[in-house]
Write a protein that holds these residues in place. Structure first.
Motif, PDB file in Angstrom:
ATOM      1  N   GLN A  82       0.526  -1.472   0.463  1.00 57.85           N
ATOM      2  CA  GLN A  82       0.159  -0.212  -0.511  1.00 57.85           C
ATOM      3  C   GLN A  82       0.874   1.178   0.181  1.00 57.85           C
ATOM      4  OE1 GLN A  82      -2.169   1.124   3.269  1.00 57.85           O
ATOM      5  NE2 GLN A  82      -0.024   1.658   4.259  1.00 57.85           N
ATOM      6  N   MET A  83       0.307   2.374  -0.967  1.00 61.18           N
ATOM      7  CA  MET A  83       0.965   3.365  -0.419  1.00 61.18           C
ATOM      8  C   MET A  83       0.449   4.614  -0.620  1.00 61.18           C
ATOM      9  SD  MET A  83       4.155   4.618  -2.992  1.00 61.18           S
ATOM     10  CE  MET A  83       5.713   3.125  -2.719  1.00 61.18           C
ATOM     11  N   PRO A  84       0.283   6.006   0.271  1.00 67.71           N
ATOM     12  CA  PRO A  84      -0.389   6.574   0.364  1.00 67.71           C
ATOM     13  C   PRO A  84      -0.499   7.378  -0.994  1.00 67.71           C
ATOM     14  CG  PRO A  84       1.925   6.852   1.841  1.00 67.71           C
ATOM     15  CD  PRO A  84       1.519   5.837   1.032  1.00 67.71           C
ATOM     16  N   PHE A  85      -1.215   8.332  -1.029  1.00 69.49           N
ATOM     17  CA  PHE A  85      -0.877   9.279  -2.880  1.00 69.49           C
ATOM     18  C   PHE A  85       0.016  10.480  -2.522  1.00 69.49           C
ATOM     19  CE2 PHE A  85      -4.170   6.967  -4.979  1.00 69.49           C
ATOM     20  CZ  PHE A  85      -4.868   6.512  -4.408  1.00 69.49           C
ATOM     21  N   SER A  86       0.430  10.653  -1.340  1.00 70.76           N
ATOM     22  CA  SER A  86       1.183  12.598  -0.786  1.00 70.76           C
ATOM     23  C   SER A  86       2.072  11.932  -0.887  1.00 70.76           C
ATOM     24  CB  SER A  86       0.239  12.010   0.612  1.00 70.76           C
ATOM     25  OG  SER A  86       1.205  10.848   1.637  1.00 70.76           O
ATOM     26  N   ARG A  87       2.633  10.108  -1.222  1.00 73.97           N
ATOM     27  CA  ARG A  87       3.856   9.759  -2.140  1.00 73.97           C
ATOM     28  C   ARG A  87       3.963   9.718  -3.444  1.00 73.97           C
ATOM     29  NH1 ARG A  87       5.798   5.309   2.660  1.00 73.97           N
ATOM     30  NH2 ARG A  87       5.281   6.793   5.286  1.00 73.97           N
ATOM     31  N   ILE A  88       3.087   9.841  -4.356  1.00 73.59           N
ATOM     32  CA  ILE A  88       3.435   9.292  -5.140  1.00 73.59           C
ATOM     33  C   ILE A  88       2.629  10.270  -6.217  1.00 73.59           C
ATOM     34  CG2 ILE A  88       3.372   6.970  -4.932  1.00 73.59           C
ATOM     35  CD1 ILE A  88       0.544   7.133  -6.385  1.00 73.59           C
ATOM     36  N   SER A  89       3.968  10.616  -7.209  1.00 75.51           N
ATOM     37  CA  SER A  89       3.686  11.668  -8.130  1.00 75.51           C
ATOM     38  C   SER A  89       2.451  10.612  -9.617  1.00 75.51           C
ATOM     39  CB  SER A  89       4.439  12.478  -9.389  1.00 75.51           C
ATOM     40  OG  SER A  89       5.640  12.669  -7.834  1.00 75.51           O
ATOM     41  N   LEU A  90       2.113  11.720 -10.194  1.00 74.31           N
ATOM     42  CA  LEU A  90       1.005  10.335 -11.175  1.00 74.31           C
ATOM     43  C   LEU A  90       1.923  10.292 -12.592  1.00 74.31           C
ATOM     44  CD1 LEU A  90      -2.395  10.996 -10.951  1.00 74.31           C
ATOM     45  CD2 LEU A  90      -0.977   9.224 -10.321  1.00 74.31           C
ATOM     46  N   THR A  91       2.300   9.750 -13.488  1.00 75.06           N
ATOM     47  CA  THR A  91       3.272   9.727 -14.406  1.00 75.06           C
ATOM     48  C   THR A  91       2.422   9.990 -15.259  1.00 75.06           C
ATOM     49  OG1 THR A  91       3.569   7.383 -15.304  1.00 75.06           O
ATOM     50  CG2 THR A  91       5.526   8.868 -13.725  1.00 75.06           C
ATOM     51  N   GLU A  92       2.530  10.390 -17.796  1.00 76.75           N
ATOM     52  CA  GLU A  92       1.689  10.387 -18.297  1.00 76.75           C
ATOM     53  C   GLU A  92       1.161   9.010 -18.910  1.00 76.75           C
ATOM     54  OE1 GLU A  92       5.359  12.133 -20.553  1.00 76.75           O
ATOM     55  OE2 GLU A  92       4.548  11.470 -22.017  1.00 76.75           O
ATOM     56  N   PHE A  93       1.509   7.514 -17.923  1.00 76.09           N
ATOM     57  CA  PHE A  93       2.034   6.876 -19.348  1.00 76.09           C
ATOM     58  C   PHE A  93       0.840   5.245 -17.910  1.00 76.09           C
ATOM     59  CE2 PHE A  93       5.211   8.158 -21.079  1.00 76.09           C
ATOM     60  CZ  PHE A  93       6.578   7.914 -20.142  1.00 76.09           C
ATOM     61  N   VAL A  94      -0.103   4.907 -18.552  1.00 76.72           N
ATOM     62  CA  VAL A  94      -1.583   3.662 -18.251  1.00 76.72           C
ATOM     63  C   VAL A  94      -0.990   3.152 -18.882  1.00 76.72           C
ATOM     64  CG1 VAL A  94      -3.624   3.779 -17.621  1.00 76.72           C
ATOM     65  CG2 VAL A  94      -2.702   5.888 -17.934  1.00 76.72           C
ATOM     66  N   LEU A  95      -1.224   1.776 -17.965  1.00 81.22           N
ATOM     67  CA  LEU A  95      -0.839   0.641 -18.206  1.00 81.22           C
ATOM     68  C   LEU A  95      -2.484   0.086 -18.980  1.00 81.22           C
ATOM     69  CD1 LEU A  95       2.222  -0.937 -16.690  1.00 81.22           C
ATOM     70  CD2 LEU A  95       1.853  -0.439 -18.277  1.00 81.22           C
ATOM     71  N   PRO A  96      -2.582  -1.541 -19.738  1.00 81.28           N
ATOM     72  CA  PRO A  96      -3.763  -2.077 -19.428  1.00 81.28           C
ATOM     73  C   PRO A  96      -4.175  -2.898 -18.460  1.00 81.28           C
ATOM     74  CG  PRO A  96      -2.611  -2.159 -21.639  1.00 81.28           C
ATOM     75  CD  PRO A  96      -1.647  -1.660 -21.022  1.00 81.28           C
ATOM     76  N   ILE A  97      -3.812  -3.408 -17.491  1.00 81.28           N
ATOM     77  CA  ILE A  97      -3.862  -3.980 -16.918  1.00 81.28           C
ATOM     78  C   ILE A  97      -5.435  -4.036 -15.653  1.00 81.28           C
ATOM     79  CG2 ILE A  97      -1.471  -4.189 -16.175  1.00 81.28           C
ATOM     80  CD1 ILE A  97      -1.905  -3.323 -13.268  1.00 81.28           C
ATOM     81  N   LYS A  98      -5.888  -5.787 -15.153  1.00 84.75           N
ATOM     82  CA  LYS A  98      -6.879  -5.469 -15.346  1.00 84.75           C
ATOM     83  C   LYS A  98      -6.790  -5.430 -13.079  1.00 84.75           C
ATOM     84  CE  LYS A  98      -9.316  -8.762 -18.178  1.00 84.75           C
ATOM     85  NZ  LYS A  98      -8.337 -10.052 -18.125  1.00 84.75           N
ATOM     86  N   ARG A  99      -7.646  -5.164 -12.567  1.00 89.35           N
ATOM     87  CA  ARG A  99      -7.486  -4.548 -11.148  1.00 89.35           C
ATOM     88  C   ARG A  99      -6.678  -5.934 -10.320  1.00 89.35           C
ATOM     89  NH1 ARG A  99     -10.554  -4.496  -6.312  1.00 89.35           N
ATOM     90  NH2 ARG A  99     -12.310  -5.941  -7.198  1.00 89.35           N
ATOM     91  N   ASN A 100      -6.426  -5.648  -9.487  1.00 93.93           N
ATOM     92  CA  ASN A 100      -5.690  -6.638  -8.865  1.00 93.93           C
ATOM     93  C   ASN A 100      -4.795  -7.671  -9.789  1.00 93.93           C
ATOM     94  OD1 ASN A 100      -6.235  -5.782  -5.953  1.00 93.93           O
ATOM     95  ND2 ASN A 100      -8.102  -6.905  -6.279  1.00 93.93           N
ATOM     96  N   GLN A 101      -3.989  -7.602 -10.338  1.00 96.25           N
ATOM     97  CA  GLN A 101      -3.563  -8.482 -12.117  1.00 96.25           C
ATOM     98  C   GLN A 101      -2.423  -8.724 -10.891  1.00 96.25           C
ATOM     99  OE1 GLN A 101      -3.950  -7.340 -15.521  1.00 96.25           O
ATOM    100  NE2 GLN A 101      -3.064  -9.604 -16.112  1.00 96.25           N
ATOM    101  N   LYS A 102      -2.060 -10.390 -11.138  1.00 95.42           N
ATOM    102  CA  LYS A 102      -0.660 -10.810 -10.599  1.00 95.42           C
ATOM    103  C   LYS A 102       0.566  -9.952 -11.178  1.00 95.42           C
ATOM    104  CE  LYS A 102      -2.662 -15.555 -10.132  1.00 95.42           C
ATOM    105  NZ  LYS A 102      -2.747 -15.197  -8.937  1.00 95.42           N
ATOM    106  N   SER A 103       1.940  -9.922  -9.854  1.00 95.43           N
ATOM    107  CA  SER A 103       2.783  -8.901 -10.962  1.00 95.43           C
ATOM    108  C   SER A 103       3.349  -9.528 -11.788  1.00 95.43           C
ATOM    109  CB  SER A 103       3.660  -9.563  -9.144  1.00 95.43           C
ATOM    110  OG  SER A 103       3.335  -8.817  -8.170  1.00 95.43           O
ATOM    111  N   ALA A 104       3.798 -10.936 -11.917  1.00 92.47           N
ATOM    112  CA  ALA A 104       4.054 -11.613 -12.635  1.00 92.47           C
ATOM    113  C   ALA A 104       3.176 -10.734 -14.392  1.00 92.47           C
ATOM    114  CB  ALA A 104       4.041 -12.994 -13.264  1.00 92.47           C
ATOM    115  N   ASN A 105       2.009 -10.723 -14.553  1.00 90.89           N
ATOM    116  CA  ASN A 105       1.191  -9.800 -15.641  1.00 90.89           C
ATOM    117  C   ASN A 105       1.459  -8.609 -15.463  1.00 90.89           C
ATOM    118  OD1 ASN A 105       0.719 -12.477 -16.405  1.00 90.89           O
ATOM    119  ND2 ASN A 105      -1.377 -12.631 -15.454  1.00 90.89           N
ATOM    120  N   VAL A 106       1.622  -7.715 -14.200  1.00 88.59           N
ATOM    121  CA  VAL A 106       1.980  -6.922 -14.358  1.00 88.59           C
ATOM    122  C   VAL A 106       3.493  -6.426 -14.998  1.00 88.59           C
ATOM    123  CG1 VAL A 106       2.364  -4.514 -12.801  1.00 88.59           C
ATOM    124  CG2 VAL A 106       0.388  -5.949 -12.097  1.00 88.59           C
TER     125      VAL A 106
END
Lengths: 189, 134
Positions: free
Chosen positions: B49-73
């Motif tokens: 888990q990571m709070p949103f205050s610790r992250i910056s959004l980049t311009e990139f989005v991956l087409p993954i599913k919710r709770n996708q397995k690490s290997a597929n990510v």
């Protein structure tokens, strides 16, 4: 609870162009140009669909901020009506014994009120920006205020009404004053 | 200006604070209004888990599913060459140069100062031609 996104939108009517930059919305239409700033409200204002829709977003809004979304839209809608139809307020002079004597100089930008409840004091009210006042021809003891900006027209009317207040008298009996009787548009359908 | 980059499943984010700072990871799920579940198998970020205050959004989005397995990510991350795109992007270059600046030695900082002075002298010469001082 903070709502993740509170959003609402309205269609921009024909003949009106809207631009918005840094929460200052400028509306141009057949009757002229009006602009309003919403810098006191934390919202995103977007003009979408090639200039056909105004969309307001409020992110993570608490109850009061979420309520501001519709308020901002209503204010913008009033700007649309202002540049398309304008606003016209009718006020009646109400007196029991002493006729209220009203004088409007040529530029229609101010009004002088004399003989209110027989008082010697002359009340001079300056109309706000873009508001014109005149005595009605059709009706006796009537004033007509006209303008594009609803806030300025209604505020000018309020200034007139509040200047004519009976002091140190029972207001249930001394009903004299100048009161708003009708709120319509200049361009009537 | 409206919200341009959204917190969504698959948004690549840059951790700018905390033990994982400096690393890219992907939002895999949103826990609540303040926290996301992030995963960066190829960049060394354990699923956490990571709070949103610790992250910056980049311009990139991956087409993954919710709770996708690490290997597929990891597969999606490599397929879209995110690290390469990040290093070439404006934000990525800025992060890299900020790191370089922080790691300069005293001698390197001196060299930087000299170079900056030379540059500003040239700029001032040209400015004088365009706009003479009063």
């Amino acid at each position: 609870m903070r709502q993740i996104l509170k959003t609402d939108k309205i269609k921009i009517p024909e003949g009106v162009t809207v631009t918005s930059h840094a929460r200052t919305v400028t509306v141009t239409g057949p009757r002229g140009k009006l602009s309003k700033t919403f810098k006191h409200v934390p919202v995103d204002i977007q003009i979408l669909d090639g200039g056909k829709v105004v969309k307001i977003d409020s992110w993570f809004a608490n109850k009061k901020q979420a309520a501001c979304v519709k308020s901002v839209l209503s204010a913008i809608e009033n700007l649309f009506t202002g540049v398309l139809k304008g606003y016209e307020y009718h006020m009646r002079l109400v007196y029991a014994h002493f006729p209220i004597n009203v004088n409007i100089p040529g530029d229609k930008g101010s009004i002088e009120i004399r003989n209110f409840i027989g008082e010697r004091r002359v009340r001079k009210i300056k109309m706000l920006d873009g508001v014109a006042i005149e005595k009605s021809d059709a009706m006796k003891d009537e004033l007509i205020l006209k303008g594009n900006d609803l806030e300025l027209v209604s505020l000018s009317a309020a200034l007139i009404q509040q200047s004519c207040a009976a002091k140190k008298k029972d207001v249930r009996k001394f009903l004299d004053g100048i009161y708003v009787s009708e709120r319509t548009n200049i361009v009537k359908e | 200006m409206a919200q341009a980059r959204f917190v969504e499943i698959g948004r690549v984010v840059y951790a700018n604070f905390g033990p994982e700072s400096g690393k890219l990871c992907v939002i895999v799920d949103v826990i609540d209004a303040k926290r996301a579940l992030v995963d960066g198998p190829t960049t060394g970020v354990i699923r956490q888990q990571m709070p949103f205050s610790r992250i910056s959004l980049t311009e990139f989005v991956l087409p993954i599913k919710r709770n996708q397995k690490s290997a597929n990510v990891a597969k999606s991350f490599d397929e879209h060459e995110i690290i390469k795109k990040w290093n070439a992007s404006h934000a990525g270059k800025h992060v890299a140069s900020a790191l370089r600046r922080a790691s300069l030695t005293d001698f390197e900082r001196f060299k930087l100062m000299v170079a900056q002075k030379k540059k500003s002298l040239l700029v001032k010469k040209e400015m004088k031609k365009i706009k003479p001082k009063h």
